[in-house]
Scaffold this active site. Structure first.
Site, PDB file in Angstrom:
ATOM      1  N   GLU A  92     -51.746 -17.659 -85.922  1.00  0.00           N
ATOM      2  CA  GLU A  92     -50.856 -18.308 -86.877  1.00  0.00           C
ATOM      3  C   GLU A  92     -50.237 -17.255 -87.796  1.00  0.00           C
ATOM      4  O   GLU A  92     -50.962 -16.476 -88.434  1.00  0.00           O
ATOM      5  CB  GLU A  92     -51.679 -19.312 -87.702  1.00  0.00           C
ATOM      6  CG  GLU A  92     -50.864 -20.007 -88.758  1.00  0.00           C
ATOM      7  CD  GLU A  92     -51.754 -20.724 -89.778  1.00  0.00           C
ATOM      8  OE1 GLU A  92     -52.978 -20.774 -89.597  1.00  0.00           O
ATOM      9  OE2 GLU A  92     -51.188 -21.216 -90.773  1.00  0.00           O
TER      10      GLU A  92
ATOM     11  N   SER B  65     -53.624 -24.089 -84.115  1.00  0.00           N
ATOM     12  CA  SER B  65     -54.201 -24.799 -82.983  1.00  0.00           C
ATOM     13  C   SER B  65     -55.335 -23.927 -82.449  1.00  0.00           C
ATOM     14  O   SER B  65     -55.287 -23.416 -81.340  1.00  0.00           O
ATOM     15  CB  SER B  65     -53.074 -24.995 -81.948  1.00  0.00           C
ATOM     16  OG  SER B  65     -53.441 -25.847 -80.917  1.00  0.00           O
ATOM     17  N   GLU B  66     -56.357 -23.753 -83.293  1.00  0.00           N
ATOM     18  CA  GLU B  66     -57.345 -22.708 -83.040  1.00  0.00           C
ATOM     19  C   GLU B  66     -58.046 -22.830 -81.692  1.00  0.00           C
ATOM     20  O   GLU B  66     -58.310 -21.832 -81.020  1.00  0.00           O
ATOM     21  CB  GLU B  66     -58.399 -22.683 -84.159  1.00  0.00           C
ATOM     22  CG  GLU B  66     -57.885 -22.149 -85.492  1.00  0.00           C
ATOM     23  CD  GLU B  66     -57.118 -23.178 -86.306  1.00  0.00           C
ATOM     24  OE1 GLU B  66     -57.016 -24.348 -85.864  1.00  0.00           O
ATOM     25  OE2 GLU B  66     -56.627 -22.828 -87.397  1.00  0.00           O
TER      26      GLU B  66
ATOM     27  N   PHE C 142     -58.598 -16.985 -91.495  1.00  0.00           N
ATOM     28  CA  PHE C 142     -59.861 -17.154 -92.212  1.00  0.00           C
ATOM     29  C   PHE C 142     -61.013 -17.383 -91.223  1.00  0.00           C
ATOM     30  O   PHE C 142     -60.856 -18.125 -90.237  1.00  0.00           O
ATOM     31  CB  PHE C 142     -59.785 -18.330 -93.182  1.00  0.00           C
ATOM     32  CG  PHE C 142     -59.030 -17.998 -94.447  1.00  0.00           C
ATOM     33  CD1 PHE C 142     -59.677 -17.400 -95.527  1.00  0.00           C
ATOM     34  CD2 PHE C 142     -57.678 -18.262 -94.551  1.00  0.00           C
ATOM     35  CE1 PHE C 142     -58.981 -17.087 -96.685  1.00  0.00           C
ATOM     36  CE2 PHE C 142     -56.972 -17.949 -95.705  1.00  0.00           C
ATOM     37  CZ  PHE C 142     -57.619 -17.357 -96.777  1.00  0.00           C
TER      38      PHE C 142
ATOM     39  N   HIS D  51     -62.643 -21.463 -97.124  1.00  0.00           N
ATOM     40  CA  HIS D  51     -62.009 -20.176 -96.852  1.00  0.00           C
ATOM     41  C   HIS D  51     -62.908 -19.003 -97.216  1.00  0.00           C
ATOM     42  O   HIS D  51     -62.433 -17.890 -97.389  1.00  0.00           O
ATOM     43  CB  HIS D  51     -60.684 -20.054 -97.622  1.00  0.00           C
ATOM     44  CG  HIS D  51     -59.658 -21.059 -97.212  1.00  0.00           C
ATOM     45  ND1 HIS D  51     -59.642 -22.341 -97.688  1.00  0.00           N
ATOM     46  CD2 HIS D  51     -58.616 -20.973 -96.348  1.00  0.00           C
ATOM     47  CE1 HIS D  51     -58.623 -23.002 -97.151  1.00  0.00           C
ATOM     48  NE2 HIS D  51     -57.990 -22.198 -96.326  1.00  0.00           N
TER      49      HIS D  51
END
Lengths: 326, 325
Positions: free
Chosen positions: A29, A57-58, A81, A127
């Protein structure tokens, strides 16, 4: 030697390997705009095909990295992160770590997952979490947590050249820290610790952002006449057991300092290893200094209380020194 | 009627029959207690793997599912090494480390079966990305079931493949059950193919019990992918002949879950019989030629069982082999 920030060291590592090997691609991203700057500007030199902005869209991005790595590409997946790794866990745990073994050695997976790790900027629980113990617990995944810009560059280059899945977890707290980094390309072997300070009284083992805090603690303790040996493991898997055990056999005292949750954290693994292999050399009970067992709070005051502080490290060393052998 | 060359029809017939006889044998071996672990048979769905793989080249990629034996064989996998892997033997594709749900043959682009529902889809997408980056005209196929269409990996993979215009063909084998639950109870749509529209790619529905129909539809998608026009979703409506897993009666405890009319359809819409009939009816080959293929297939499957039985177990030391490259 020029002084550079960690993110610049990371960018130099990526640039070096993208120049050297055209199968290296960076994707994730916003890797072009690059929030953490490590991948910034690379697309200007290497183009949109090799520096790929993906959807948020990990799971698919991680899996796509695996599929690409199995078919001739050397992807570096930047998931930003560390906590976003949770969204990609199925692909990392069930596939990346297992595929080569599960398929009887048929494939190699030259693949790097890159994120920031841990707390330090009041980013809140979503995070700020330390991710490394989770991946230490997965067979055949390599885990790197550098603590200096110099190490970040050399270890990332090694990771990219490695034919196995590697997690490169860069401490969030060290993002702007500057250090000496040569301009040229160099590698640092995985599984080789750095002894940051030599000492005869207590061994402190740590990794990542806690390395600096352990050094602060060691300086404080030196004023009291307590000499700490500070070992920065740099890579958690594989890890330099021999270095740790040599040191503990010399000092007879061990404090494990790790910025992760206390149950089954990295410190637990180091402590267990010392108990197994160097028990007879111990002159005091092993001490662990880890995060408190709570989610990472937001307020700076609470956040710094939740992770190992210099004071807690100093106290742990003192407890070691006060304990009498049975 | 699709316009099929006789050689292609016979090639597909061999693939269908190969899978059918192989899987029947696996079922018998499981019942006889010869196989460790669990097996999920592909009987009833052969037309999908056979029709798809006959449209592919050796250097094209596929990813598979927990019900993956058929995909391995249809892609050209070796019967002996597949059977030996199901036995857990050293001579198996994965040296006994994968088993029924983790068979791969990278030399023919078979990138692995997968025990996680939907788990192969992002990997097939990544193979598609690799094809695009290497600028070849290969294609990548993700086989998955109706159950996987409700996984995040389905939605993320379709979106990624479409956003990046990747040469990926998503082949949904809608056998109408996710494990023991009818698909109609788990999604509020009749056709999974409609989801293609949500991701900006063509979606096709095909009779997944007719291998020649599957082949025709997949050919279009392959052409589209090879031309760099992007992914396609194909929903092949099919039936699982047996249960979710062999031996499931043991934990069903007398409960039933198949709808009687669907079970009847599964018997009627037998892909092997349908193809057999079409080949005879259309004069592609005569009964004698098909009988020869039958005998040859039966012999090869029997040979595979002998090979697997006589193969050695993996040496215990090999548990620490095939680790880091």
């Amino acid at each position: 030697m020029p002084r550079k920030a960690s993110v610049d060291a990371i960018r130099e590592a990526l640039r070096s390997e993208m120049q050297r090997d055209e199968s290296v691609v960076v994707m994730g991203e916003d890797v072009k705009l690059a929030v953490f700057a490590g991948t910034r500007w690379l697309h200007r030199e290497f183009g949109d095909e090799r520096v790929i902005n993906t959807p948020i869209s990990e799971l698919a991005v991680a899996g796509a990295g695996i599929g690409a790595a199995a078919t001739g590409i050397r992807p570096v997946i930047d998931l930003m992160f560390g906590t976003f790794l949770y969204l990609a866990l199925d692909q990392i745990a069930n596939q990346a770590g297992a595929m080569r073994y599960m398929f009887g050695g048929q494939t190699k997976l030259p693949l790097v997952f890159m994120t920031v790790n841990g707390s330090g900027i009041s980013a809140g629980h979503h995070h700020s979490q330390p991710m490394h113990p989770l991946f230490m617990n997965m067979p055949l995944i390599k885990v790197i947590v550098p603590s200096t810009p110099y190490d970040a560059k050399g270890l990332l280059i090694t990771a990219i050249r490695d034919d196995n899945p590697v997690l490169f977890l860069s401490p969030l707290a060290l993002g702007s820290l500057r250090g000496e980094v040569p301009d040229e390309t160099y590698t640092i072997p995985l599984g080789e610790a750095a002894i940051r300070r030599e000492g005869d009284d207590v061994t402190i083992c740590t990794v990542g952002a806690m390395s600096r805090r352990c050094m602060e603690a060691a300086r404080t303790l030196a004023k009291e006449g307590i000499e700490c040996e500070v070992i920065d493991l740099r890579t958690l898997k594989p890890w330099d057991k021999a270095c740790l055990l040599r040191s503990v056999r010399k000092t007879g005292r061990f404090v494990a300092v790790d910025e992760s949750f206390p149950v089954c954290g990295a410190a637990s693994e180091w402590a267990a290893t010392v108990a197994e292999k160097a028990f007879q050399h111990l002159r005091a009970p092993v001490q662990r200094v880890s995060n408190l067992d709570v989610p990472l709070p937001f307020s700076p005051v609470l956040e710094s209380a939740a992770v190992p502080t210099t004071e807690r490290i100093v106290d742990a060393v003192r407890r070691c020194m006060q304990a009498e052998p049975a | 009627m699709s316009d099929v060359q006789p050689a292609v029809a016979l090639d597909i017939y061999r693939r269908v029959l190969n899978i059918r006889r192989f899987e029947e044998e696996v079922g018998r071996l499981f019942t006889a207690g010869e196989l460790p672990g669990v097996v999920h048979l592909y009987i009833g769905e052969e037309a999908v793997a056979a029709g798809v793989c006959a449209a592919l080249r050796d250097d094209d990629y596929v990813t598979s599912t927990h019900r993956g034996h058929g995909h391995v064989l249809a892609k050209g996998g070796d019967l002996n090494r597949t059977m030996a892997e199901i036995f857990g033997k050293e001579t198996g594709y994965c040296r006994g480390k994968g088993g029924s749900q983790h068979i791969a043959d990278f030399s023919i682009g078979m990138l692995g079966a997968c025990g996680i529902v939907g788990g192969g889809m992002p990997i097939a997408t990544g193979a598609g990305l690799s094809i695009k980056l290497r600028k070849t005209d290969q294609v990548s196929v993700a086989f998955f079931g109706d159950g996987a269409a409700n996984e995040g990996s389905f939605h993320e993979s379709l979106n990624l493949a479409s956003a990046m215009t990747l040469p990926v063909i998503f082949v949904c084998e809608n056998n109408q059950y996710g494990e023991f639950t009818p698909a109609r109870d788990t999604m509020n749509i009749e056709d999974i193919a409609v989801r293609a529209g949500g991701y900006g790619m063509p979606g096709h529905i095909v009779d997944g019990t007719d291998a020649l129909e599957v082949h025709a539809v997949v050919n279009q998608a392959v052409t589209r992918a090879r031309n760099g026009e992007g992914p396609t979703l194909i929903e092949a409506k099919t039936h699982r002949r047996g249960g979710h897993a062999e031996g499931e009666e043991a934990f069903l405890a007398g409960q039933t879950y198949r709808l009687p009319e669907e079970e009847e359809m599964a018997r009627l819409r037998d892909p092997l019989l349908i193809l057999h009939e079409r080949i005879l009816h259309e004069g592609v080959a005569d009964a004698h030629a098909l009988e020869n293929i039958e005998q040859e297939t039966t012999r090869r499957v029997a040979d595979a069982v002998t090979f697997a039985r006589e193969s050695p177990w993996p040496a215990e030391e090999s548990v620490l082999e095939d680790t880091w490259a």
